[in-house]
Design an enzyme around this catalytic site. Structure first.
Site, PDB file in Angstrom:
ATOM      1  N   GLU A 154      -7.252   2.744   0.990  1.00  0.00           N
ATOM      2  CA  GLU A 154      -8.717   2.772   0.872  1.00  0.00           C
ATOM      3  C   GLU A 154      -9.286   4.182   0.930  1.00  0.00           C
ATOM      4  O   GLU A 154     -10.350   4.441   0.381  1.00  0.00           O
ATOM      5  CB  GLU A 154      -9.364   1.884   1.935  1.00  0.00           C
ATOM      6  CG  GLU A 154      -9.129   2.302   3.371  1.00  0.00           C
ATOM      7  CD  GLU A 154      -7.808   1.818   3.937  1.00  0.00           C
ATOM      8  OE1 GLU A 154      -7.632   1.951   5.155  1.00  0.00           O
ATOM      9  OE2 GLU A 154      -6.947   1.326   3.169  1.00  0.00           O
TER      10      GLU A 154
ATOM     11  N   HIS B 121     -11.347  -3.904  -0.579  1.00  0.00           N
ATOM     12  CA  HIS B 121     -10.901  -3.511   0.760  1.00  0.00           C
ATOM     13  C   HIS B 121     -12.108  -3.497   1.692  1.00  0.00           C
ATOM     14  O   HIS B 121     -13.211  -3.148   1.271  1.00  0.00           O
ATOM     15  CB  HIS B 121     -10.231  -2.138   0.727  1.00  0.00           C
ATOM     16  CG  HIS B 121      -9.517  -1.831   2.013  1.00  0.00           C
ATOM     17  ND1 HIS B 121     -10.193  -1.377   3.131  1.00  0.00           N
ATOM     18  CD2 HIS B 121      -8.219  -1.947   2.372  1.00  0.00           C
ATOM     19  CE1 HIS B 121      -9.314  -1.226   4.119  1.00  0.00           C
ATOM     20  NE2 HIS B 121      -8.118  -1.564   3.690  1.00  0.00           N
ATOM     21  N   ARG B 122     -11.882  -3.841   2.970  1.00  0.00           N
ATOM     22  CA  ARG B 122     -13.010  -4.010   3.892  1.00  0.00           C
ATOM     23  C   ARG B 122     -13.124  -2.863   4.891  1.00  0.00           C
ATOM     24  O   ARG B 122     -13.547  -3.073   6.022  1.00  0.00           O
ATOM     25  CB  ARG B 122     -12.887  -5.345   4.623  1.00  0.00           C
ATOM     26  CG  ARG B 122     -11.611  -5.487   5.445  1.00  0.00           C
ATOM     27  CD  ARG B 122     -11.571  -6.824   6.170  1.00  0.00           C
ATOM     28  NE  ARG B 122     -10.399  -6.905   7.054  1.00  0.00           N
ATOM     29  CZ  ARG B 122     -10.243  -7.804   8.014  1.00  0.00           C
ATOM     30  NH1 ARG B 122     -11.180  -8.706   8.224  1.00  0.00           N
ATOM     31  NH2 ARG B 122      -9.161  -7.821   8.764  1.00  0.00           N
TER      32      ARG B 122
ATOM     33  N   LYS C 171       2.213   4.639   0.902  1.00  0.00           N
ATOM     34  CA  LYS C 171       2.102   5.573   2.026  1.00  0.00           C
ATOM     35  C   LYS C 171       3.019   6.761   1.742  1.00  0.00           C
ATOM     36  O   LYS C 171       3.934   6.612   0.977  1.00  0.00           O
ATOM     37  CB  LYS C 171       2.529   4.899   3.338  1.00  0.00           C
ATOM     38  CG  LYS C 171       1.909   3.534   3.605  1.00  0.00           C
ATOM     39  CD  LYS C 171       0.545   3.646   4.215  1.00  0.00           C
ATOM     40  CE  LYS C 171      -0.039   2.265   4.516  1.00  0.00           C
ATOM     41  NZ  LYS C 171      -1.435   2.312   4.925  1.00  0.00           N
TER      42      LYS C 171
ATOM     43  N   LYS D 183      -0.877  -0.680  -4.179  1.00  0.00           N
ATOM     44  CA  LYS D 183      -2.285  -0.468  -3.855  1.00  0.00           C
ATOM     45  C   LYS D 183      -2.555   0.977  -3.467  1.00  0.00           C
ATOM     46  O   LYS D 183      -1.790   1.576  -2.725  1.00  0.00           O
ATOM     47  CB  LYS D 183      -2.651  -1.394  -2.691  1.00  0.00           C
ATOM     48  CG  LYS D 183      -3.972  -1.112  -2.026  1.00  0.00           C
ATOM     49  CD  LYS D 183      -4.210  -2.103  -0.901  1.00  0.00           C
ATOM     50  CE  LYS D 183      -5.505  -1.825  -0.175  1.00  0.00           C
ATOM     51  NZ  LYS D 183      -5.511  -0.518   0.485  1.00  0.00           N
TER      52      LYS D 183
ATOM     53  N   THR E  74       0.851  -1.184   0.000  1.00  0.00           N
ATOM     54  CA  THR E  74       0.000   0.000   0.000  1.00  0.00           C
ATOM     55  C   THR E  74       0.888   1.236   0.000  1.00  0.00           C
ATOM     56  O   THR E  74       1.805   1.329   0.806  1.00  0.00           O
ATOM     57  CB  THR E  74      -0.882   0.007   1.258  1.00  0.00           C
ATOM     58  OG1 THR E  74      -1.523  -1.266   1.359  1.00  0.00           O
ATOM     59  CG2 THR E  74      -1.939   1.085   1.162  1.00  0.00           C
TER      60      THR E  74
ATOM     61  N   LYS F  78      -0.590   7.727   3.006  1.00  0.00           N
ATOM     62  CA  LYS F  78      -1.784   7.430   2.226  1.00  0.00           C
ATOM     63  C   LYS F  78      -2.430   8.678   1.655  1.00  0.00           C
ATOM     64  O   LYS F  78      -3.064   8.629   0.616  1.00  0.00           O
ATOM     65  CB  LYS F  78      -2.775   6.604   3.029  1.00  0.00           C
ATOM     66  CG  LYS F  78      -3.122   7.140   4.405  1.00  0.00           C
ATOM     67  CD  LYS F  78      -4.290   6.338   4.940  1.00  0.00           C
ATOM     68  CE  LYS F  78      -3.956   5.548   6.184  1.00  0.00           C
ATOM     69  NZ  LYS F  78      -5.097   4.816   6.690  1.00  0.00           N
TER      70      LYS F  78
ATOM     71  N   SER G 295      -2.692  -8.062   5.352  1.00  0.00           N
ATOM     72  CA  SER G 295      -2.182  -6.703   5.294  1.00  0.00           C
ATOM     73  C   SER G 295      -2.320  -6.070   6.665  1.00  0.00           C
ATOM     74  O   SER G 295      -3.295  -6.310   7.362  1.00  0.00           O
ATOM     75  CB  SER G 295      -2.988  -5.934   4.244  1.00  0.00           C
ATOM     76  OG  SER G 295      -2.795  -4.556   4.359  1.00  0.00           O
TER      77      SER G 295
ATOM     78  N   HIS H 100      -9.433  -8.400   1.831  1.00  0.00           N
ATOM     79  CA  HIS H 100      -8.586  -8.281   3.022  1.00  0.00           C
ATOM     80  C   HIS H 100      -9.131  -9.195   4.113  1.00  0.00           C
ATOM     81  O   HIS H 100     -10.333  -9.214   4.346  1.00  0.00           O
ATOM     82  CB  HIS H 100      -8.564  -6.833   3.501  1.00  0.00           C
ATOM     83  CG  HIS H 100      -7.720  -5.962   2.624  1.00  0.00           C
ATOM     84  ND1 HIS H 100      -6.549  -5.401   3.045  1.00  0.00           N
ATOM     85  CD2 HIS H 100      -7.871  -5.593   1.330  1.00  0.00           C
ATOM     86  CE1 HIS H 100      -6.014  -4.711   2.042  1.00  0.00           C
ATOM     87  NE2 HIS H 100      -6.802  -4.807   0.992  1.00  0.00           N
TER      88      HIS H 100
END
EC number: 4.1.1.39
Length: 465
Positions: A194, A284-285, A165, A191, A163, A167, A369, A317
């Site tokens: 989110e 993504h959750r 960053k 990624k 991911t 972010k 993750s 995820h």
């Protein structure tokens, strides 16, 4: 007979311990905490009633239909070990209560108003059994595990992600640069976080363009297929689709969606588009812990994971067991297998209340993750197996020498673990040794090992059986 007005006990109609469940029923296991003085049968029946055909009083219009084919039935009640005031109520719902192919409608019934019901102190949906007949009304994941491996030409190992960053706050060009460095170093995917949608400091179209450039440049230089999860989540479904269409026009392999904040209707729409247009869909959750973290109220994540497989997504995820986010090992393994396997046996030790047959609905790759780094690689390889995506955000970008060396360190660690496993070594016991050996010939890995040798996130897990 006449119409008898008045309030009558739910259990007279909705508690049916002699009921034989049908293969077409949707079965639910609820953890019920009734108010003091409410007997278990009445509380269980109340759940069945309020989430299907019942209302609080007898109504005249009940006479215009037969409730028998449509009512939910509480068919079994069992105590919860160690909890005096709680029990598990099993409820069977006839299939005709639900619209075909709509996770939205299924949840509106099963976890709708009933969760605000006064006779209950708390209510949690622990598991659902989705019958074959209902599964078959869903498209499910756009592509599934095998198709994804074929698209990416990557076999026999977990996939690696990162991911980007920080972010929020990077410009599109600097963001694309970080993407390029990670992919160039050896990761398969990077990624969008989110929360990255289309903010003033980086509008979505600019990000998509710079990320596409990063993907193509790193692909050309490494000879491997690369991807970046472009987050298509937006404030309206129309904007979401606009982003997905633009991603397709750029020719990138994968887009991303926040399925809980975006909603199941939007998610299913996007999943259909992704299958029709050859895009993989990363899910993504975000917001899941609002729903699933309390032990006695809400919904367990395994239900959200099942719902996602029906709605559609290629990656989900699923916690890590070893990093900074919640997840007990056995329970996490339960919902790591639920989305990716074809058939899952009932196993209460893993929190699985029902046997679930997915009848060839494609599988979803679980994504580990959150707070993981190279020292976790042996455990992750062992726990998650080949069919998974391991995502190291800070564990890549936090490398003292920069992003690309961080990616190199992770890739070397992964390849070392996979090779050791294939040679028959025990990753659980020899993990640290395997990483140490590999770091002797990889200065990047050695530097990573040094930085993170002491980091642990040790708190007792909340998600226990």
């Amino acid at each position: 007979v006449g119409f008898k007005a008045g309030v009558k006990d739910y259990k007279l109609t909705y508690y049916t311990p002699e009921y034989e469940t049908k293969d077409t029923d949707i079965l639910a296991a609820f953890r019920v905490t009734p108010q003091p003085g409410v007997p278990p049968e009445e509380a269980g029946a109340a759940v069945a009633a309020e989430s299907s055909t019942g209302t609080w009083t007898t109504v005249w219009t009940d006479g215009l239909t037969s409730l028998d084919p449509y009512k939910g039935r509480c068919y079994h009640i069992e105590p919860v070990a160690g909890e005096e005031s709680q029990f598990i109520a099993y409820v069977a719902y006839p299939l005709d209560l639900f619209e075909e192919g709509s996770v939205t409608n299924m949840f509106t019934s099963i976890v709708g108003n009933v969760f605000g019901f006064k006779a209950l102190r708390a209510l949690r949906l622990e598991d659902l059994r989705i019958p074959t007949a209902y599964v078959k009304t869903f498209q499910g994941p756009p592509h599934g595990i095998q198709v994804e491996r074929d698209k990416l030409n990557k076999y026999g190992r977990p996939l690696l992600g990162c991911t980007i960053k920080p972010k929020l706050g990077l410009s599109a060009k600097n963001y694309g640069r970080a993407v390029y460095e990670c992919l160039r170093g050896g990761l398969d995917f990077t990624k969008d976080d989110e929360n990255v949608n289309s903010q003033p400091f980086m509008r979505w179209r600019d990000r998509f363009l710079f990320c596409a450039e990063a993907i193509y440049k790193s692909q050309a230089e490494t000879g491997e297929i690369k991807g970046h999860y472009l987050n298509a989540t937006a404030g309206t479904c129309e904007d979401m689709m606009k982003r997905a269409v633009f991603a397709r026009e750029l020719g990138v392999p994968i887009v991303m969606h926040d399925y809980l904040t975006g909603g199941f209707t939007a998610n299913t729409t996007l999943a259909h588009y992704c299958r029709d247009n050859g895009l993989l869909l990363h899910i993504h959750r975000a917001m899941h812990a609002v729903i699933d973290r309390q032990k006695n109220h809400g919904m367990h994540f395994r239900v959200l994971a099942k719902a996602l497989r029906m709605s559609g997504g290629d990656h989900i995820h699923a916690g890590t067991v070893v990093g900074k986010l919640e997840g007990e090992r056995e329970i996490t393994l339960g919902f790591v297998d639920l989305p990716r396997d074809d058939f899952i046996e009932k196993d209460r030790s893993r929190g699985i209340y029902f046997t679930q047959d997915w009848v060839s609905l494609p599988g979803v790759l679980p994504v580990a993750s959150g707070g993981i780094h190279v020292w976790h690689m042996p455990a992750l390889t062992e726990i998650f197996g080949d069919d998974s995506v391991l995502q190291f955000g800070g564990g890549t970008l936090g490398h003292p020498w920069g992003n690309a060396p961080g990616a190199v360190a992770n890739r070397v660690a992964l390849e070392a673990c996979v090779q050791a496993r294939n040679e028959g070594r025990d990753l659980a016991r020899e993990g640290n040794e395997i990483i140490r050996e590999a770091s002797k010939w990889s200065p990047e890995l050695a530097a990573a090992c040094e930085v993170w040798k002491e980091i642990k996130f040790e708190f007792p897990a909340m998600d226990t059986l």
